[in-house]
Write a protein that holds these residues in place. Structure first.
Motif, PDB file in Angstrom:
ATOM      1  N   THR A  10       2.495  -5.132   2.481  1.00 39.38           N
ATOM      2  CA  THR A  10       1.409  -4.253   2.018  1.00 39.38           C
ATOM      3  C   THR A  10       0.344  -5.062   1.286  1.00 39.38           C
ATOM      4  OG1 THR A  10       2.900  -2.368   1.834  1.00 39.38           O
ATOM      5  CG2 THR A  10       0.855  -2.252   0.578  1.00 39.38           C
ATOM      6  N   LYS A  11       0.788  -5.944   0.383  1.00 37.92           N
ATOM      7  CA  LYS A  11      -0.171  -6.769  -0.371  1.00 37.92           C
ATOM      8  C   LYS A  11      -0.916  -7.739   0.547  1.00 37.92           C
ATOM      9  CE  LYS A  11       2.066  -6.498  -4.880  1.00 37.92           C
ATOM     10  NZ  LYS A  11       2.769  -7.201  -5.955  1.00 37.92           N
ATOM     11  N   MET A  12      -0.211  -8.290   1.528  1.00 36.70           N
ATOM     12  CA  MET A  12      -0.844  -9.225   2.465  1.00 36.70           C
ATOM     13  C   MET A  12      -1.853  -8.515   3.365  1.00 36.70           C
ATOM     14  SD  MET A  12       2.501 -11.545   3.343  1.00 36.70           S
ATOM     15  CE  MET A  12       1.697 -12.731   4.429  1.00 36.70           C
ATOM     16  N   GLU A  13      -1.562  -7.249   3.689  1.00 34.67           N
ATOM     17  CA  GLU A  13      -2.522  -6.474   4.480  1.00 34.67           C
ATOM     18  C   GLU A  13      -3.791  -6.217   3.669  1.00 34.67           C
ATOM     19  OE1 GLU A  13      -2.304  -2.802   7.573  1.00 34.67           O
ATOM     20  OE2 GLU A  13      -1.569  -2.343   5.556  1.00 34.67           O
ATOM     21  N   LEU A  14      -3.632  -5.885   2.385  1.00 30.74           N
ATOM     22  CA  LEU A  14      -4.790  -5.659   1.510  1.00 30.74           C
ATOM     23  C   LEU A  14      -5.650  -6.907   1.383  1.00 30.74           C
ATOM     24  CD1 LEU A  14      -3.134  -3.537  -1.334  1.00 30.74           C
ATOM     25  CD2 LEU A  14      -4.850  -2.748   0.316  1.00 30.74           C
ATOM     26  N   ALA A  15      -4.989  -8.085   1.461  1.00 39.59           N
ATOM     27  CA  ALA A  15      -5.712  -9.364   1.381  1.00 39.59           C
ATOM     28  C   ALA A  15      -6.320  -9.768   2.722  1.00 39.59           C
ATOM     29  CB  ALA A  15      -4.768 -10.464   0.887  1.00 39.59           C
ATOM     30  N   GLY A  16      -6.090  -8.945   3.763  1.00 41.38           N
ATOM     31  CA  GLY A  16      -6.667  -9.223   5.080  1.00 41.38           C
ATOM     32  C   GLY A  16      -5.918 -10.279   5.873  1.00 41.38           C
ATOM     33  N   LEU A  17      -4.663 -10.573   5.471  1.00 41.45           N
ATOM     34  CA  LEU A  17      -3.904 -11.639   6.119  1.00 41.45           C
ATOM     35  C   LEU A  17      -3.133 -11.161   7.341  1.00 41.45           C
ATOM     36  CD1 LEU A  17      -2.488 -13.312   2.887  1.00 41.45           C
ATOM     37  CD2 LEU A  17      -4.367 -14.155   4.307  1.00 41.45           C
ATOM     38  N   LEU A  18      -2.846  -9.872   7.417  1.00 40.11           N
ATOM     39  CA  LEU A  18      -2.087  -9.322   8.543  1.00 40.11           C
ATOM     40  C   LEU A  18      -2.356  -7.835   8.667  1.00 40.11           C
ATOM     41  CD1 LEU A  18       0.326  -7.679   6.941  1.00 40.11           C
ATOM     42  CD2 LEU A  18       1.406  -9.902   6.845  1.00 40.11           C
ATOM     43  N   LYS A  19      -1.759  -7.223   9.693  1.00 41.18           N
ATOM     44  CA  LYS A  19      -1.891  -5.783   9.890  1.00 41.18           C
ATOM     45  C   LYS A  19      -0.490  -5.184   9.972  1.00 41.18           C
ATOM     46  CE  LYS A  19      -5.318  -4.575  12.466  1.00 41.18           C
ATOM     47  NZ  LYS A  19      -6.185  -4.364  13.635  1.00 41.18           N
ATOM     48  N   ARG A  20      -0.233  -4.177   9.135  1.00 40.53           N
ATOM     49  CA  ARG A  20       1.080  -3.525   9.151  1.00 40.53           C
ATOM     50  C   ARG A  20       1.269  -2.739  10.446  1.00 40.53           C
ATOM     51  NH1 ARG A  20       4.028  -2.283   4.640  1.00 40.53           N
ATOM     52  NH2 ARG A  20       5.563  -1.797   6.258  1.00 40.53           N
ATOM     53  N   THR A  21       2.486  -2.757  10.969  1.00 38.06           N
ATOM     54  CA  THR A  21       2.853  -1.919  12.108  1.00 38.06           C
ATOM     55  C   THR A  21       4.117  -1.150  11.708  1.00 38.06           C
ATOM     56  OG1 THR A  21       4.270  -3.647  13.031  1.00 38.06           O
ATOM     57  CG2 THR A  21       1.976  -3.598  13.778  1.00 38.06           C
ATOM     58  N   HIS A  22       4.541  -0.211  12.542  1.00 42.59           N
ATOM     59  CA  HIS A  22       5.775   0.527  12.249  1.00 42.59           C
ATOM     60  C   HIS A  22       6.949  -0.465  12.279  1.00 42.59           C
ATOM     61  CE1 HIS A  22       8.542   3.822  11.918  1.00 42.59           C
ATOM     62  NE2 HIS A  22       9.208   3.400  12.986  1.00 42.59           N
ATOM     63  N   GLY A  23       7.536  -0.703  11.115  1.00 46.04           N
ATOM     64  CA  GLY A  23       8.702  -1.581  11.045  1.00 46.04           C
ATOM     65  C   GLY A  23       8.404  -3.070  10.953  1.00 46.04           C
TER      66      GLY A  23
END
Length: 254
Positions: free
Chosen positions: A43-56
């Motif tokens: 979640t934190k890495m997604e907020l930093a623009g480093l990745l995109k969360r997917t289901h699971g």
């Protein structure tokens, strides 16, 4: 041995670079931490623009992989980087010892330095900057030793850090993946960050040379806290709120 959060997130990024996508279950198995901890990391890495969360799990965010390649970064915002380099160059004086990190903005500054007739010692962790300056008879180039990873143009790790004990660095010029007042200068590569921390410690003055898009963003590892930064140079007008915060922390903004 227990990993720090920054180390864990760096490992997650490495796995994503290799595979393109990862699941929380396989990360838990690989890193030996709980799935709840990893969900917080993602979640934190997604907020930093480093990745995109997917289901699971997670995937690399659009352009993340490509943006990390030096040749791509070097070509992005060329005019802005040249403006930052020109402003940074104003801080350099004849016979100084300066330090350049391995960023594409520091390479733009190296090119500006190479056009001058100043006598300088330039210490750098950037292979491209060292190559840019190596034939200039007025400049002594010191390349910090360490590991060169596949596809990289930077030195990583602290193998050659002892060389910094033998030079007096007047100014360090460094870019970053992000800057916030709370976290300072941050980057995503843990091993490069380790070296940058040592560089910051040994420099009399630290100058952040970062394009406007990085301000207000944060990445996985801190290498310079706000109180360690002396000057911040950016190509666009910084917001009044951010400017006030920087000035409150005795940072000169150019």
């Amino acid at each position: 041995m227990k990993m720090f959060a920054s180390e864990r997130r760096d490992k997650i990024l490495q796995l994503l670079q290799d595979k393109g996508r990862v699941t929380v279950k396989e990360l838990a198995s690989h890193l030996d931490v709980s799935e709840a901890t990893l969900r917080t990391d993602l979640t934190k890495m997604e907020l930093a623009g480093l990745l995109k969360r997917t289901h699971g799990g997670a995937v690399l965010s659009d352009g993340t992989e490509n943006d990390r390649s030096f040749s791509v970064r070097e070509k992005k915002n060329i005019q802005e980087k040249m403006k930052i380099a020109e402003k940074a160059f104003e801080l350099i004086e004849d016979q100084q010892c300066i330090l350049l990190d391995a960023s594409s903005t520091a390479l733009a500054l190296a090119r500006k330095i190479n056009e001058s007739s100043m006598r300088l010692t330039v210490v750098t962790s950037g292979i491209q900057s060292a190559l840019e300056l190596k034939d200039n008879p007025a400049i002594t180039v010191i390349l910090v030793g360490g590991v060169v990873t596949n596809g990289s143009t930077s030195i990583e790790g602290k193998l050659g850090v002892s060389i910094l004990d033998h030079v007096n660095i007047d100014i360090m010029f460094t870019s970053a993946s992000g800057y916030t007042v709370e976290n300072g200068l941050t980057d995503f590569n843990l091993y490069e960050v380790e070296l940058k921390r040592e560089m910051v410690k040994r420099s009399k003055k630290v100058v952040a040379i970062i394009d406007y898009s990085k301000i207000g963003k944060t990445s996985s590892s801190v290498f310079a806290t706000t109180d360690e930064i002396d000057v911040l140079i950016s190509e666009e007008q910084i917001s009044a709120t951010m400017l006030e915060s920087l000035q409150d922390n005795n940072i000169t903004v150019m």
